[in-house]
Structure formats: structure tokens, C-alpha cells
Scaffold this active site. Sequence first.
Site, short mmCIF file in Angstrom:
data_model
loop_
_atom_site.label_atom_id
_atom_site.label_comp_id
_atom_site.label_asym_id
_atom_site.label_seq_id
_atom_site.Cartn_x
_atom_site.Cartn_y
_atom_site.Cartn_z
CE1 TYR A 158 -3.51 2.74 0.98
CE2 TYR A 158 -1.93 3.36 2.67
CZ TYR A 158 -3.06 3.64 1.94
OH TYR A 158 -3.75 4.81 2.17
N GLY A 159 1.86 1.30 0.88
CA GLY A 159 2.76 2.45 0.95
C GLY A 159 3.56 2.63 -0.32
#
Length: 242
Positions: A158-159
Site C-alpha cells: 500500500y505504501g
Amino acid sequence: MSLSNKVLLITGAGGGLGGTAALALAGQGAQIILLDKSIPKLEKVYDAIVAAGGPEPVMYPFDLAGASEAQYEEMAEAIAQRYGVLHGVLHAAVEFSAYSPIANYKTKDWGHALNVNLSAPFLLCRVLLPLLQRSEHASIVFISDSSARKVQAYSGAYGVAKIALEGFAGILAAELEAGQKIRVNTLVPGPVDSPLRKRAYPAEDKTRLPSMISLNPLYVYLFSDASIGNTGQIIDAQTFKP
């Protein structure tokens, strides 16, 4: 800031931020195309828009991660046949389960998160650009996360996707700036009481956070003519004043 006669597509329209944005934008007269893989969630947002007196939206069930390139192109063709033009896209779909160390990631989960959070926005932009070019002025808005600049530990795929998404948005904005027709911006909501926030920080006291509707003025601004000329920006919702 009226959005009458504007056709806007929202991904993740059945989710927290996407659904809230759909209601806000429809409330200003926009014709909304609701895109999400969950039909029950789409129906809930559809009913809320109609009940509020907004223009009747269109539901488009679509699995961003599972769809083929041909299905993306079919979606663009369906929008072209119905409307002939597109005035904006809000990339609100997100894939996030929990914070996790890289060492624990399964390849399948990593790929799925990147597909939804990064590859899908790219494919959508590519197939929808011709429709956006048909409008006098169009707006593309990506929803990012403060973790993209903090390089937050355990944010995983996600990051990584959010870091890359902000880079992609900047590149796209630079490529389209000369044409002065399509503006591209990234919205960073910051801490708000959303379903994603609840998954990320389950023990946090959410009563201290702004509600999702606090972002409504920004959604309206970014898709209205008031934001024409504002492109290539990373907009922090906590500090930006439309």
C-alpha cells in the site's frame, strides 16, 4: 460551484471516501458513474444520491484487480456511447488490509495491492484520456496518503503504491499541462474517520477525527471550474483552503 452537466467517474464509489465524494458531487448537479466491485455497496450509494435529489447516477460493477485490459477498454467505450464525454475521474478505490512487515508479505497479496492501488489508476487514465480530451476542461484526482511522504514502516505494498501513485500523477500532469485541458492533482485526506482509518488504526479514538464529509468542499472545488489552472499539486486536505 455548480457541477451541472459534468460527467464524473468515481472508483471505489461503494467505499467510505468514494461514496461520500459521490454524494457531495451529485449534490452539486454532477452526473456520477459509480464504479465498484460490490453491487450492494453501489446500490446503497445510488439510493442515497436519488433520495437526496441528485441526478440519477449510473452503476458500473467492475473489479479493478481482476479485469482484463480489454474490459477496461469496453468500459471506456460504454461511457463514450452513453455520454460522449467525461469531465473528471476520482481515483478513490483502495486496497489495504493491515500494516504488515515486508518479510510477512505473500507474493499474491503484494501483487493484488499494487494492481488496485497503482496499475488500475494507470489503466483507467490510459483508456479514459480520449474521453477527457473531449471536454473543454477536465479534472483527474488521485487520493493518496501521508505515508507516501513519510515512508512509513509496515505500510508495505500500500505504501509503495502510494509513493508511486504520486509520482505517476506528477508525470501525467506534466505531460498534459501544455494542452491546458486536463488538470491532474493528488488529494491527501489526512486523518479522517473512514473505514480505511478504522482498519489501519483500530484502537484509535475516532471521535477526535474529522468526519469524511469534511472533505466535501475539496471534492467540489477540484472538479469545478474554480480549480482550472491548478495542476500537478499534492493537496493536503488538513491545510488547503479552496
